[in-house]
Scaffold this active site. Sequence first.
Site, short mmCIF file in Angstrom:
data_model
loop_
_atom_site.label_atom_id
_atom_site.label_comp_id
_atom_site.label_asym_id
_atom_site.label_seq_id
_atom_site.Cartn_x
_atom_site.Cartn_y
_atom_site.Cartn_z
N LYS A 13 57.44 41.48 36.88
CA LYS A 13 58.38 40.52 36.28
C LYS A 13 58.59 39.30 37.18
CE LYS A 13 61.64 43.63 36.15
NZ LYS A 13 60.90 44.76 36.77
N ARG A 88 69.42 45.08 31.63
CA ARG A 88 68.85 46.36 32.03
C ARG A 88 69.53 47.53 31.35
NH1 ARG A 88 66.64 44.71 37.30
NH2 ARG A 88 65.48 46.40 38.24
N ARG A 123 54.35 45.75 48.44
CA ARG A 123 55.13 44.55 48.07
C ARG A 123 55.79 43.94 49.30
NH1 ARG A 123 59.26 44.03 43.09
NH2 ARG A 123 60.19 45.95 43.87
N ARG A 156 61.16 45.41 51.08
CA ARG A 156 62.50 45.65 50.54
C ARG A 156 62.90 47.07 50.83
NH1 ARG A 156 62.74 43.68 44.39
NH2 ARG A 156 63.83 45.66 44.19
N ARG A 167 64.34 54.65 40.90
CA ARG A 167 64.41 53.44 40.07
C ARG A 167 63.58 53.60 38.80
NH1 ARG A 167 62.46 49.53 44.30
NH2 ARG A 167 62.53 47.96 42.67
P1 ADP Z 1 62.59 45.22 40.46
O1 ADP Z 1 62.09 43.81 40.43
O2 ADP Z 1 61.82 46.07 41.38
O3 ADP Z 1 62.74 45.82 39.10
P2 ADP Z 1 65.15 44.01 40.93
O4 ADP Z 1 65.03 43.04 42.06
O5 ADP Z 1 65.16 43.45 39.55
O6 ADP Z 1 64.04 45.13 41.09
O7 ADP Z 1 66.47 44.88 41.12
C1 ADP Z 1 66.76 45.53 42.33
C2 ADP Z 1 68.07 46.26 42.19
O8 ADP Z 1 69.12 45.33 41.90
C3 ADP Z 1 68.14 47.29 41.08
O9 ADP Z 1 67.64 48.55 41.48
C4 ADP Z 1 69.64 47.34 40.82
O10 ADP Z 1 70.31 48.08 41.83
C5 ADP Z 1 70.05 45.88 41.00
N1 ADP Z 1 70.00 45.12 39.72
C6 ADP Z 1 69.23 44.03 39.48
N2 ADP Z 1 69.44 43.58 38.23
C7 ADP Z 1 70.34 44.41 37.66
C8 ADP Z 1 70.94 44.48 36.37
N3 ADP Z 1 70.63 43.60 35.40
N4 ADP Z 1 71.82 45.48 36.15
C9 ADP Z 1 72.14 46.36 37.10
N5 ADP Z 1 71.60 46.37 38.33
C10 ADP Z 1 70.71 45.39 38.62
P1 ADP Z 2 58.91 43.31 39.49
O1 ADP Z 2 59.61 41.98 39.62
O2 ADP Z 2 58.67 43.69 38.06
O3 ADP Z 2 59.57 44.39 40.26
P2 ADP Z 2 56.84 42.12 41.17
O4 ADP Z 2 56.45 40.85 40.48
O5 ADP Z 2 57.69 42.01 42.38
O6 ADP Z 2 57.47 43.15 40.10
O7 ADP Z 2 55.48 42.90 41.53
C1 ADP Z 2 55.53 44.15 42.22
C2 ADP Z 2 54.39 44.20 43.24
O8 ADP Z 2 53.14 44.28 42.55
C3 ADP Z 2 54.29 42.96 44.12
O9 ADP Z 2 53.83 43.37 45.40
C4 ADP Z 2 53.26 42.09 43.38
O10 ADP Z 2 52.57 41.21 44.28
C5 ADP Z 2 52.33 43.13 42.80
N1 ADP Z 2 51.76 42.74 41.50
C6 ADP Z 2 52.34 41.99 40.53
N2 ADP Z 2 51.54 41.86 39.47
C7 ADP Z 2 50.40 42.56 39.75
C8 ADP Z 2 49.19 42.81 39.03
N3 ADP Z 2 48.97 42.32 37.80
N4 ADP Z 2 48.25 43.58 39.63
C9 ADP Z 2 48.47 44.08 40.87
N5 ADP Z 2 49.58 43.88 41.60
C10 ADP Z 2 50.55 43.13 41.06
#
Ligand code: ADP
Ligand code: ADP
Length: 212
Positions: A13, A88, A123, A156, A167
């Site tokens: 994302k 979410r 990541r 992270r 998660r």
């Molecule tokens: P990822 O990109 O790996 O899905 P995020 O950076 O979006 O992780 O979120 C990291 C953490 O921040 C989540 O595990 C949660 O604790 C919190 N968080 C982020 N967005 C939300 C949301 N919309 N509602 C509740 N918790 C959130």
């Molecule tokens: P999210 O915001 O959904 O948690 P991220 O964009 O942070 O996901 O991506 C999670 C990890 O996977 C990062 O280390 C990113 O560089 C890697 N990644 C993202 N898209 C791809 C893909 N299409 N193929 C392989 N690795 C990816």
Amino acid sequence: MNIILLGAPGAGKGTQGEMISKRLGIPTISTGNMLREAIKNQTALGMQVKKYMDEGALVPDELVLDIVAERVTQPDCSKGFIMDGVPRTVPQAEAIDAKGVRIDHVVSLEVDDEAIASRMSGRRVCTKCGASYHIVNNPTKVEGICDSCGGEVATRKDDEPATVLNRLKVYHETTEVLKDYYAKQGKLRLVCGDQPIEDAQADILKTIGVTE
Ligand code: ADP
Ligand code: ADP
Ligand code: ZN
């Protein structure tokens, strides 16, 4: 154009959101980045949310909704925005609808749980702007330094394997139903997230009707 990006943690994302942002000139609203910023700055909000994030649990809806409500009214969101990581929960989605925030497309990035684990261990995230990298799949040009802003990139805390499992569980139990929620509104678009980054981007742009 107002877009929501759905998908499991690690689905891509953040990566795809930044690419769409550059392409369309509209900001991303990443609640994860905003909450991490609050923790870094030790604000009252940051103190409240830290324990949830460290455990890989969701932060209470009302805390998240407050920051989103504030963010979408800022001038740079007037031409559109990309929500990354929010909503979410169903109550979050309902609250966004109740506020009259129009949503045009909801793109769900589809990636199996098995593919997530290796993504997370590699990541690296910019501590300054939140940009997401991967040591193998999407490395920074200079090791340890963000391409976009020159900030330091780091792992992270919630990307350690046990927390990632939690998660993923939260995603399947609480967030994934949002696909049904938006499918009923006719807004859901599914995109394969388990393909090269550029290919996923091309599929997203196509499904939201960006051609030029
Ligand atoms: P990822 O990109 O790996 O899905 P995020 O950076 O979006 O992780 O979120 C990291 C953490 O921040 C989540 O595990 C949660 O604790 C919190 N968080 C982020 N967005 C939300 C949301 N919309 N509602 C509740 N918790 C959130
Ligand atoms: P999210 O915001 O959904 O948690 P991220 O964009 O942070 O996901 O991506 C999670 C990890 O996977 C990062 O280390 C990113 O560089 C890697 N990644 C993202 N898209 C791809 C893909 N299409 N193929 C392989 N690795 C990816
Ligand atoms: Zn950066």
